[in-house]
Design an enzyme around this catalytic site. Structure first.
Site, mmCIF file in Angstrom:
data_model
loop_
_atom_site.group_PDB
_atom_site.id
_atom_site.type_symbol
_atom_site.label_atom_id
_atom_site.label_comp_id
_atom_site.label_asym_id
_atom_site.label_seq_id
_atom_site.Cartn_x
_atom_site.Cartn_y
_atom_site.Cartn_z
ATOM 1 N N HIS A 93 51.836 46.431 30.257
ATOM 2 C CA HIS A 93 51.118 46.489 31.534
ATOM 3 C C HIS A 93 51.310 45.199 32.354
ATOM 4 C CE1 HIS A 93 48.969 49.866 29.755
ATOM 5 N NE2 HIS A 93 48.316 50.053 30.876
ATOM 6 N N TYR B 252 44.459 50.965 23.855
ATOM 7 C CA TYR B 252 44.634 50.846 22.404
ATOM 8 C C TYR B 252 44.303 49.419 21.946
ATOM 9 C CZ TYR B 252 47.520 55.166 21.973
ATOM 10 O OH TYR B 252 48.002 56.446 21.959
ATOM 11 N N GLY B 253 44.461 48.478 22.862
ATOM 12 C CA GLY B 253 44.433 47.061 22.504
ATOM 13 C C GLY B 253 43.097 46.548 22.018
ATOM 14 N N CYS C 156 54.913 49.928 24.076
ATOM 15 C CA CYS C 156 53.538 49.454 23.975
ATOM 16 C C CYS C 156 53.516 48.274 23.011
ATOM 17 C CB CYS C 156 52.653 50.588 23.459
ATOM 18 S SG CYS C 156 50.942 50.101 23.159
ATOM 19 N N THR D 207 50.981 46.768 21.775
ATOM 20 C CA THR D 207 49.941 46.941 20.758
ATOM 21 C C THR D 207 50.435 47.785 19.595
ATOM 22 O OG1 THR D 207 48.313 46.779 22.526
ATOM 23 C CG2 THR D 207 47.566 47.707 20.431
HETATM 24 N N1 DGL Z 1 50.551 48.701 27.280
HETATM 25 C C1 DGL Z 1 49.944 48.392 26.034
HETATM 26 C C2 DGL Z 1 50.611 47.235 25.354
HETATM 27 O O1 DGL Z 1 51.746 46.997 25.642
HETATM 28 C C3 DGL Z 1 48.526 48.281 25.830
HETATM 29 C C4 DGL Z 1 47.425 48.506 26.649
HETATM 30 C C5 DGL Z 1 46.261 48.974 25.847
HETATM 31 O O2 DGL Z 1 46.261 50.158 25.572
HETATM 32 O O3 DGL Z 1 45.382 48.193 25.500
HETATM 33 O O4 DGL Z 1 50.024 46.578 24.523
#
Ligand code: DGL
Length: 270
Positions: free
Chosen positions: A188, A42-43, A73, A75
């Site tokens: 992550h 998503y980032g 998350c 993001t």
């Molecule tokens: N785990 C996600 C976060 O905390 C994002 C990773 C992603 O989808 O870019 O931002």
């Protein structure tokens, strides 16, 4: 007392670091985890796309009648929490605010480092939260777009030279700023803790956003009499892509064998 489950979601598997904390602090809770593995990352996406995906993720989790939702998350928390909170009549916990508080509280020098996805850093959400808590705090922020693919591909074990090189590349300016706390602004990133800690040195406190959020959610649910009354809760996992590799990768994230069912869910129409 409320025995309904807690919904937890992330763009992929990173949110399992928050789920692990929830399981540790609140072992009696039933948890439903959704990882949008078909659409991760998503980032790198626009705020509009992140918001659309996040609304679908929440709509899917709400089919389980949860008592609360944890946005595991960074993001989504940084870009869509205001809308998700306004649109849903249940507690929705994001990672930004608890992590910002933990960082401010653990930085005597008031120099805080922040790393996250491009969309999280672009949002300015962590800086706003920290400035509201203490205007004297200065934040050195850096987007680290290669961290998520590294982690999703299992490249985070101690001694992984690619991971070490990328950590050095991204964190050199953050280290040079003399920070004493570093917010791992993406769920992550705790998987890269060894490489990050080795590079930053022992005097820099690393803030795990998922853990900070889990602790905050547990506190608020407890204060409102919303905790479950059972000894051991269950966990159900849903992903939007193949379930095949999930158990193996998820075990790496959770640090233990994944117990619970894994099913595929199509949330694109939610
Ligand atoms: N785990 C996600 C976060 O905390 C994002 C990773 C992603 O989808 O870019 O931002």
């Amino acid at each position: 007392m409320d025995n309904r489950p807690i919904g937890v979601f992330d763009s992929g598997l990173g949110g399992l670091t928050a789920l692990r904390e929830l399981q540790r602090i609140l072992p009696g809770e039933d948890l439903v985890y959704f990882g949008d593995t078909g659409r991760v990352p998503y980032g790198t996406k626009s705020r509009e796309t992140i918001l659309r995906y996040a609304r679908q993720d929440v709509a899917f989790l709400r089919t389980f009648d949860p008592k609360a939702i944890v946005v595991a998350c960074g993001t989504v928390s940084a870009n869509a929490l205001t809308e998700l909170t306004a649109e849903n009549p249940l507690p929705i916990f994001g990672v930004v605010s608890p992590a910002a508080r933990a960082a401010v509280e653990s930085s005597p020098s008031k120099r805080v480092g922040l790393i996250g996805t491009s969309a999280s850093i672009r949002s300015g959400a962590y800086e706003r939260e920290m400035a509201a808590l203490d205007p004297a705090v200065t934040v050195t922020a850096r987007a680290c777009p290669l961290f998520v693919p590294l982690v999703e591909n299992g490249r985070f074990r101690p001694g992984d030279r690619v991971a070490e090189l990328v950590v050095e590349e991204y964190l050199t300016p953050v280290k040079a700023a003399g920070v004493d706390a570093l917010v791992l602004g993406c769920t992550h990133y705790p998987l890269l803790t060894d490489a990050i800690a080795a590079f930053m040195g022992p005097s820099v406190r690393l803030i795990d956003t998922g853990a900070a959020c889990a602790a905050h959610a547990a506190k608020v649910l407890g204060e409102n009499g919303l905790l479950a009354e059972r000894e051991r809760g269950s966990c159900r996992f849903y992903v939007s892509d193949s379930t095949q590799d999930f158990s193996h990768l998820a075990s790496l994230f959770l640090g233990e064998t994944v117990e619970g069912t894994v099913e595929r869910a199509d949330v694109g129409t939610c």
